[in-house]
Scaffold this motif. Structure first.
Motif, mmCIF file in Angstrom:
data_model
loop_
_atom_site.group_PDB
_atom_site.id
_atom_site.type_symbol
_atom_site.label_atom_id
_atom_site.label_comp_id
_atom_site.label_asym_id
_atom_site.label_seq_id
_atom_site.Cartn_x
_atom_site.Cartn_y
_atom_site.Cartn_z
ATOM 1 N N GLY A 72 0.651 -1.264 -0.454
ATOM 2 C CA GLY A 72 0.186 0.115 0.220
ATOM 3 C C GLY A 72 0.702 1.020 -0.162
ATOM 4 O O GLY A 72 1.799 1.280 -0.594
ATOM 5 N N LEU A 73 -0.061 2.072 0.485
ATOM 6 C CA LEU A 73 0.746 4.038 0.062
ATOM 7 C C LEU A 73 1.465 3.599 1.385
ATOM 8 O O LEU A 73 1.173 3.583 2.578
ATOM 9 C CB LEU A 73 -0.402 4.719 0.372
ATOM 10 N N TYR A 100 -8.086 -2.095 3.470
ATOM 11 C CA TYR A 100 -8.877 -3.233 2.512
ATOM 12 C C TYR A 100 -8.941 -4.303 2.666
ATOM 13 O O TYR A 100 -7.482 -4.531 2.868
ATOM 14 C CB TYR A 100 -9.383 -3.176 1.475
ATOM 15 N N ALA A 101 -8.885 -4.940 3.527
ATOM 16 C CA ALA A 101 -8.915 -6.530 4.301
ATOM 17 C C ALA A 101 -10.065 -7.104 3.630
ATOM 18 O O ALA A 101 -11.385 -6.958 3.941
ATOM 19 C CB ALA A 101 -8.696 -6.329 6.125
ATOM 20 N N LYS A 102 -9.326 -8.485 3.928
ATOM 21 C CA LYS A 102 -10.313 -10.024 3.117
ATOM 22 C C LYS A 102 -10.434 -10.505 4.032
ATOM 23 O O LYS A 102 -9.010 -10.922 5.031
ATOM 24 C CB LYS A 102 -9.863 -10.688 2.720
ATOM 25 N N ALA A 226 -3.291 -1.162 2.223
ATOM 26 C CA ALA A 226 -3.745 0.074 2.859
ATOM 27 C C ALA A 226 -4.040 1.157 1.470
ATOM 28 O O ALA A 226 -2.803 1.299 0.602
ATOM 29 C CB ALA A 226 -2.543 0.888 3.356
ATOM 30 N N THR A 227 -4.640 1.558 1.153
ATOM 31 C CA THR A 227 -5.634 2.005 -0.136
ATOM 32 C C THR A 227 -5.665 3.639 -0.329
ATOM 33 O O THR A 227 -5.776 4.053 -1.002
ATOM 34 C CB THR A 227 -6.768 1.129 -0.088
ATOM 35 N N LYS A 228 -5.779 4.096 0.819
ATOM 36 C CA LYS A 228 -6.144 5.617 0.802
ATOM 37 C C LYS A 228 -4.683 6.486 1.625
ATOM 38 O O LYS A 228 -5.130 5.500 2.771
ATOM 39 C CB LYS A 228 -7.194 5.799 0.195
ATOM 40 N N THR A 241 -5.158 13.892 -1.442
ATOM 41 C CA THR A 241 -5.631 12.379 -1.427
ATOM 42 C C THR A 241 -5.481 11.486 -2.766
ATOM 43 O O THR A 241 -4.931 11.924 -3.487
ATOM 44 C CB THR A 241 -7.549 12.653 -1.623
ATOM 45 N N PHE A 242 -4.708 10.575 -1.953
ATOM 46 C CA PHE A 242 -4.245 9.618 -3.143
ATOM 47 C C PHE A 242 -5.016 8.350 -2.652
ATOM 48 O O PHE A 242 -5.069 7.842 -1.662
ATOM 49 C CB PHE A 242 -2.495 9.127 -2.383
ATOM 50 N N SER A 243 -4.985 7.344 -4.043
ATOM 51 C CA SER A 243 -5.542 6.195 -3.241
ATOM 52 C C SER A 243 -5.223 5.289 -4.501
ATOM 53 O O SER A 243 -4.774 5.220 -5.641
ATOM 54 C CB SER A 243 -7.172 5.916 -3.165
ATOM 55 N N ILE A 244 -5.024 3.798 -4.349
ATOM 56 C CA ILE A 244 -5.014 2.574 -4.776
ATOM 57 C C ILE A 244 -6.372 1.632 -5.088
ATOM 58 O O ILE A 244 -7.172 1.581 -3.460
ATOM 59 C CB ILE A 244 -3.867 2.446 -5.220
ATOM 60 N N GLU A 245 -5.924 0.588 -5.622
ATOM 61 C CA GLU A 245 -6.809 -0.348 -5.525
ATOM 62 C C GLU A 245 -6.646 -1.572 -4.849
ATOM 63 O O GLU A 245 -4.975 -1.907 -5.277
ATOM 64 C CB GLU A 245 -7.473 -1.212 -6.439
ATOM 65 N N ALA A 246 -6.831 -2.054 -3.700
ATOM 66 C CA ALA A 246 -6.007 -4.045 -3.785
ATOM 67 C C ALA A 246 -5.348 -4.861 -4.595
ATOM 68 O O ALA A 246 -6.059 -4.576 -5.417
ATOM 69 C CB ALA A 246 -7.123 -4.612 -2.038
#
Length: 249
Positions: A72-73, A100-102, A226-228, A241-246
């Motif tokens: 993540g970030l 984000y978690a599964k 760590a997505t955002k 703001t910075f974000s990614i997809e898990a």
């Protein structure tokens, strides 16, 4: 060899770096000579990071850390003024992180695992409340070699409370959705973090993260990202703001 990805390069007006750290790569070295970590790899591109005096001398401009197994970030400052301001933003709750978690769903938490009872207001006739809601606790080291942590509440007893840190840490469950094969996708946010905070809080809630064997859930891949990140600008009123997809979605 695992490499970082640069999402934001520093400039005179915006002296910070945002990177993507892959799972399996440490955030920072434990010894000055270590090179296989996100800080060193980023400083190879932007050496000014190393001229920043951080909370720990060895961490220079690194503002926060991720567990080695977490992708993540990460945010790093490239000058001292912005480092101090971003650090103050963290302390003031203006630096927000989203994960984000599964997860698996555990039927029950065994008292022998060291977890305290969950606060009663999270349950109504054994049915979980709908998000958003917040878990909060102190923490204590737990297990052989203090590799783990456990939440501590005011009801944990004087002996355990004495072994805990003295600050409350909060994890907000933003969403919890059923996915395929009895898995759940969980989005959480926090403002200040403790070692393994989200991992321990989700396990306490009964939703250990897939692949997190330290907290009771097996799996081939550790499904935690760590997505955002969101933090203030210090030159105007805007927020970054910075974000990614898990990567496990």
């Amino acid at each position: 060899m695992k490499d970082v990805k640069i999402l934001h390069a520093p400039s005179a007006a915006e002296p910070f770096v945002v990177i993507y750290k892959p799972r399996g790569l440490p955030s920072a070295p434990l010894k000055q000579s270590e090179t296989e970590n996100a800080l060193f790899k980023t400083a190879q591109i932007f050496p000014e990071i190393l001229r920043v005096s951080g909370r720990k001398e060895i961490e220079c401009g690194l503002l926060h850390r991720l567990d080695t197994a977490t992708e993540g970030l990460l945010l790093l400052a490239t000058n001292q003024v912005w480092y101090e301001k971003l650090l103050d933003a963290q302390k003031s709750g203006l630096f927000k992180k989203e994960y984000y978690a599964k997860c698996f769903k555990k039927i029950s938490i065994n008292d022998s695992e060291g977890f305290p009872p969950l606060p009663r207001d999270l349950f109504d006739n054994a049915k979980m409340l709908q998000p958003p809601y917040t878990l909060e606790s102190y923490f204590r080291a737990y297990g052989k070699g203090a590799r783990l942590v456990r939440p501590v509440t005011i009801d944990s007893g004087k002996t355990i409370l004495k072994k805990s840190n003295k600050r409350l840490y909060k994890t907000t469950i933003q969403s919890l959705e059923k996915a395929d094969n009895d898995f759940y996708l969980v989005k959480v946010s926090l403002e200040n973090g403790f070692r393994h905070q989200v991992r321990a809080h989700l396990a306490w809630l009964g939703f250990p993260i897939v692949g997190d064997e330290l907290y009771g859930a097996k799996g081939e891949q550790f499904c935690f990202s760590a997505t955002k990140i969101t933090f203030p600008s210090f030159t105007d009123e805007k927020k970054y703001t910075f974000s990614i997809e898990a990567d496990f979605l």
